[in-house]
Design a protein around this motif. Structure first.
Motif, PDB file in Angstrom:
ATOM      1  N   THR A   1       0.824  -1.215   0.000  1.00 45.19           N
ATOM      2  CA  THR A   1       0.000   0.000   0.000  1.00 45.19           C
ATOM      3  C   THR A   1       0.854   1.260   0.000  1.00 45.19           C
ATOM      4  N   ALA A   2       2.150   1.112  -0.272  1.00 46.50           N
ATOM      5  CA  ALA A   2       3.059   2.259  -0.194  1.00 46.50           C
ATOM      6  C   ALA A   2       3.146   2.984  -1.530  1.00 46.50           C
ATOM      7  N   THR A   3       3.450   4.278  -1.467  1.00 45.95           N
ATOM      8  CA  THR A   3       3.630   5.080  -2.671  1.00 45.95           C
ATOM      9  C   THR A   3       4.742   6.088  -2.417  1.00 45.95           C
ATOM     10  N   GLN A   4       5.534   6.341  -3.444  1.00 44.55           N
ATOM     11  CA  GLN A   4       6.641   7.272  -3.311  1.00 44.55           C
ATOM     12  C   GLN A   4       6.133   8.703  -3.465  1.00 44.55           C
ATOM     13  N   LYS A   5       6.599   9.590  -2.565  1.00 45.06           N
ATOM     14  CA  LYS A   5       6.126  10.969  -2.569  1.00 45.06           C
ATOM     15  C   LYS A   5       7.271  11.938  -2.297  1.00 45.06           C
ATOM     16  N   GLN A   6       6.940  13.226  -2.469  1.00 48.46           N
ATOM     17  CA  GLN A   6       7.902  14.269  -2.121  1.00 48.46           C
ATOM     18  C   GLN A   6       8.026  14.340  -0.604  1.00 48.46           C
ATOM     19  N   ILE A   7       9.255  14.449  -0.101  1.00 45.77           N
ATOM     20  CA  ILE A   7       9.462  14.459   1.340  1.00 45.77           C
ATOM     21  C   ILE A   7       8.925  15.757   1.933  1.00 45.77           C
ATOM     22  N   PRO A   8       8.158  15.680   3.022  1.00 46.61           N
ATOM     23  CA  PRO A   8       7.643  16.891   3.670  1.00 46.61           C
ATOM     24  C   PRO A   8       8.790  17.743   4.227  1.00 46.61           C
ATOM     25  N   ALA A   9       8.545  19.037   4.315  1.00 46.98           N
ATOM     26  CA  ALA A   9       9.570  19.958   4.816  1.00 46.98           C
ATOM     27  C   ALA A   9       9.989  19.583   6.237  1.00 46.98           C
ATOM     28  N   GLU A  10       9.045  19.033   7.012  1.00 46.20           N
ATOM     29  CA  GLU A  10       9.332  18.688   8.397  1.00 46.20           C
ATOM     30  C   GLU A  10      10.406  17.613   8.525  1.00 46.20           C
ATOM     31  N   LEU A  11      10.529  16.756   7.492  1.00 44.76           N
ATOM     32  CA  LEU A  11      11.486  15.660   7.550  1.00 44.76           C
ATOM     33  C   LEU A  11      12.791  15.963   6.816  1.00 44.76           C
ATOM     34  N   GLU A  12      12.885  17.116   6.176  1.00 47.05           N
ATOM     35  CA  GLU A  12      14.103  17.442   5.442  1.00 47.05           C
ATOM     36  C   GLU A  12      15.338  17.479   6.341  1.00 47.05           C
ATOM     37  N   PRO A  13      15.266  18.024   7.582  1.00 46.12           N
ATOM     38  CA  PRO A  13      16.446  17.967   8.458  1.00 46.12           C
ATOM     39  C   PRO A  13      16.892  16.533   8.749  1.00 46.12           C
ATOM     40  N   GLU A  14      15.916  15.624   8.915  1.00 48.58           N
ATOM     41  CA  GLU A  14      16.261  14.228   9.166  1.00 48.58           C
ATOM     42  C   GLU A  14      16.931  13.613   7.945  1.00 48.58           C
ATOM     43  N   LEU A  15      16.443  13.970   6.754  1.00 49.34           N
ATOM     44  CA  LEU A  15      17.045  13.467   5.516  1.00 49.34           C
ATOM     45  C   LEU A  15      18.490  13.957   5.395  1.00 49.34           C
ATOM     46  N   LYS A  16      18.724  15.244   5.699  1.00 44.10           N
ATOM     47  CA  LYS A  16      20.079  15.793   5.620  1.00 44.10           C
ATOM     48  C   LYS A  16      21.009  15.093   6.609  1.00 44.10           C
ATOM     49  N   ARG A  17      20.467  14.779   7.804  1.00 48.13           N
ATOM     50  CA  ARG A  17      21.277  14.064   8.794  1.00 48.13           C
ATOM     51  C   ARG A  17      21.678  12.693   8.280  1.00 48.13           C
ATOM     52  N   LEU A  18      20.715  11.980   7.674  1.00 49.44           N
ATOM     53  CA  LEU A  18      20.996  10.651   7.142  1.00 49.44           C
ATOM     54  C   LEU A  18      21.991  10.710   5.992  1.00 49.44           C
ATOM     55  N   GLN A  19      21.836  11.717   5.123  1.00 52.52           N
ATOM     56  CA  GLN A  19      22.755  11.852   3.987  1.00 52.52           C
ATOM     57  C   GLN A  19      24.170  12.154   4.471  1.00 52.52           C
ATOM     58  N   LYS A  20      24.286  12.938   5.546  1.00 49.78           N
ATOM     59  CA  LYS A  20      25.598  13.248   6.100  1.00 49.78           C
ATOM     60  C   LYS A  20      26.208  12.026   6.767  1.00 49.78           C
ATOM     61  N   GLN A  21      25.350  11.245   7.449  1.00 56.69           N
ATOM     62  CA  GLN A  21      25.822  10.060   8.147  1.00 56.69           C
ATOM     63  C   GLN A  21      26.170   8.928   7.189  1.00 56.69           C
ATOM     64  N   HIS A  22      25.429   8.852   6.068  1.00 59.96           N
ATOM     65  CA  HIS A  22      25.645   7.790   5.079  1.00 59.96           C
ATOM     66  C   HIS A  22      25.765   8.427   3.696  1.00 59.96           C
ATOM     67  N   PRO A  23      26.893   9.061   3.396  1.00 57.58           N
ATOM     68  CA  PRO A  23      27.041   9.786   2.125  1.00 57.58           C
ATOM     69  C   PRO A  23      26.970   8.891   0.894  1.00 57.58           C
ATOM     70  N   GLU A  24      27.230   7.606   1.078  1.00 52.26           N
ATOM     71  CA  GLU A  24      27.209   6.699  -0.073  1.00 52.26           C
ATOM     72  C   GLU A  24      25.804   6.211  -0.407  1.00 52.26           C
ATOM     73  N   ALA A  25      24.843   6.475   0.459  1.00 49.58           N
ATOM     74  CA  ALA A  25      23.489   5.948   0.272  1.00 49.58           C
ATOM     75  C   ALA A  25      22.588   6.942  -0.455  1.00 49.58           C
ATOM     76  N   GLU A  26      21.622   6.394  -1.209  1.00 48.61           N
ATOM     77  CA  GLU A  26      20.592   7.213  -1.848  1.00 48.61           C
ATOM     78  C   GLU A  26      19.274   6.928  -1.134  1.00 48.61           C
ATOM     79  N   PHE A  27      18.589   8.000  -0.762  1.00 47.31           N
ATOM     80  CA  PHE A  27      17.363   7.840   0.015  1.00 47.31           C
ATOM     81  C   PHE A  27      16.134   8.254  -0.793  1.00 47.31           C
TER      82      PHE A  27
END
Length: 582
Positions: free
Chosen positions: A306-332
């Motif tokens: 039942t999942a669908t891919q969407k644009q990430i909400p602004a509220e979660l963008e800081p969390e995304l940046k943290r993950l990208q910094k922690q795992h620079p080799e990963a694509e989220f």
């Protein structure tokens, strides 16, 4: 409530499987210790297994190709709600409160409360009787002997032996009875009974729980009998069993010397002890392993359907940046799934950037947002049945999606059964657009019952053929999923599709391209500048391509400088871009 019902269903099924194995394999076995521990272990596993979760041991490290699984295109949601302005079938608003599932749950819980109360009352009776007899208690090394003066029959409870001193027995017979009850005390049989009592109370509707409870009590008697006849004559002891069986019982929690299944006990006493066969060990291990695997392994398929891919909400963008910094080799990527899957998401265990990196529940929309790490390459080839996920030209209705939604709105009505039972939620209808445009394999991927599944399915079957999807200029099959949300209003008494909830679908997007030799990068956005994650970008005439990231960007390597890119997204006009221009 849903998680509690799921727990009950899984636990009852576990109990049924374990009980069936005991009945077929161990019921007549004379290895009573093994049977005792099997029954006790089965009861404990029944309580625990539905709460467990393990990763699937039969798959590799990248067991959850999340982004790949989402390439079945999910269409915009259609809302079916209650509209008080429509003059259709009405129902009492209280029916939404006192729904049938709620009433059934209350009845089930009510029986549990009654049975638990009776159980605790019996425990209180025993403890209170011991208190009243405290002045006449005979203290032994390992147990207490409490004369009942005929008020209670002979039985054992924990380290207490309640002995009916008024029974017309010889001294030798009294000694054998005391030795018998002492075995129950020394082997701690009362603990077993309490566990099975709890299982019986929780799963009272399952007859297997009652049967296993009775079977364990019988096993306890066989064990006590077996211990006594090691040092006494089996014939005289069998006669004592028959004599005591004539007396009545009144306390079910204790272990009575005078049980009613005397003939079977005598038969077991005289039965020779056979060698335990190895195949029973093997089959038991296989059964337990199978149950644990089936009920405790990954729930990701149900979560992702039942999942669908969407644009990430602004509220979660800081969390995304943290993950990208922690795992620079990963694509989220960011996806959303039904909030009903919350328990299953929690079972996925330790957050891992290879699978699920972060989750967030959106209570206002009833969805759960998940930041996932892409694993593996995008599925570029069709499934075994020839169905494509990513195509150059996406299938769509002849009159457009908005016209299709309008037709669905006319066909759909909130089912009366669902209204009366207070059922609401999302029904996901999956279907394949065949090469001739016909809709095949129309099925409910996930439903809610109450007639909603059938209503959604019947409405979808009224939709006319689509324009088929195209890949390399040829017509191909494509799978689509349509979520239909059934929503009960707070004060509504009538049902109708709210056509105003049908969202107008945009038909244009903007593509920016940069090329350095055969290396191509770009960004896909809506006309208002918002990125479009999940947009398909394919090299025309091939199966090679990619999808846009959360910020709408993409990268790929072309085969030659004259290649063309086909950029597509459901509900938007497909664009073909010649790389030679850049």
């Amino acid at each position: 409530m849903n998680s509690y019902i799921n727990y009950l269903l899984e636990a009852n099924l576990c109990l049924l499987i374990f009980g069936l194995f005991y009945y077929l394999v161990l019921r007549n076995d004379t290895h009573f210790k093994f049977s005792r521990y099997y029954l006790l272990g089965s009861a404990l596993l029944t309580l625990i297994i539905p709460l467990l979760h393990f990763s699937n041991p039969f798959t590799g490290t990248n067991t959850i190709p999340l982004v790949n699984d989402l390439q079945a295109i999910t269409l915009p949601e259609l809302l079916v709600n209650l509209n008080p302005n429509d003059e259709q079938l009405s129902h009492n608003s209280l029916s939404g409160i006192w729904s049938f599932p709620l009433l059934i749950s209350l009845v089930y819980l009510g029986v549990i409360v009654v049975m638990l109360t009776l159980f605790l009352h019996q425990v209180y009776q025993i403890i209170n009787f011991r208190r009243l007899k405290k002045d006449v208690i005979i203290r032994q090394t390992k147990h207490l002997i409490i004369p009942t003066d005929g008020q209670l029959p002979t039985f054992a409870f924990f380290n207490m032996i309640f002995f009916d001193n008024t029974a017309p027995l010889s001294e030798l017979e009294k000694k054998k009875i005391m030795e018998h009850e002492a075995v129950h005390v020394s082997q701690r049989h009362t603990l077993d009974i309490l566990v099975l009592e709890l299982v019986k109370i929780l799963f009272w509707i399952n007859p297997v729980a009652w049967w296993m409870h009775r079977s364990l009590r019988d096993i306890h008697e066989y064990l006590a009998d077996q211990s006594i006849i090691k040092n006494s004559d089996s014939e005289s002891y069998s006669s004592l069993l028959a004599k005591m069986a004539l007396r009545q019982m009144s306390i079910s929690l204790g272990h009575h010397f005078n049980k009613s299944m005397t003939l079977k006990r005598i038969k077991m006493i005289k039965s020779p002890k056979t060698k335990f066969k190895n195949w029973k060990w093997v089959s038991m291990i296989l059964i337990v392993g199978m149950v644990i695997t089936v009920f405790s392994c990954n729930d990701v398929n149900e979560v992702m359907e039942t999942a669908t891919q969407k644009q990430i909400p602004a509220e979660l963008e800081p969390e995304l940046k943290r993950l990208q910094k922690q795992h620079p080799e990963a694509e989220f990527a960011y996806i959303e799934t039904d909030a009903e899957n919350k328990e299953k998401l929690e079972k996925l265990g330790k957050l891992d950037p290879k699978t699920i990196a972060y989750t967030k529940e959106w209570k206002d929309t009833g969805m759960i947002g998940i930041i996932v790490s892409k694993s593996g390459e995008l599925m570029k080839s069709p499934n075994a049945d020839g169905t494509y996920w990513v195509v150059e030209e996406t299938a769509e209705p002849h009159g457009g999606f908005e016209a299709m939604y309008a037709k669905l709105a006319e066909a759909l009505k909130y089912p009366e059964q669902a209204r009366k039972l207070g059922i609401e939620g999302k029904v996901y209808v999956g279907f394949i657009v065949d090469t001739d445009g016909s809709l095949t394999e129309i099925e409910v991927v996930k439903g809610i019952g109450g007639g909603c599944d059938k209503a959604a399915l019947d409405a979808m079957k009224t939709i006319e053929p689509f324009k088929p999807a195209k890949q390399r200029g040829k017509k191909v099959k494509q799978r689509l999923v349509l979520p239909i949300s059934f929503k009960l209003g707070d004060d509504a008494d009538f049902s109708k599709i709210n056509k105003n909830e049908i969202k107008t679908i945009e038909d244009k997007f903007k593509v920016e391209i940069k090329r350095e030799g055969l290396k191509v990068s770009g960004k896909v956005t809506k006309l208002d500048g918002h990125p479009m994650p999940g947009t398909n970008v394919l090299i025309k005439g091939t199966n090679s391509g990619t999808v846009c990231d959360l910020d709408g960007t993409f990268e790929l390597t072309a085969f030659k400088e004259t290649d063309e890119l086909v950029v597509s997204y459901v509900g938007f006009e497909t664009q073909t871009i010649a790389l030679a221009k850049y």
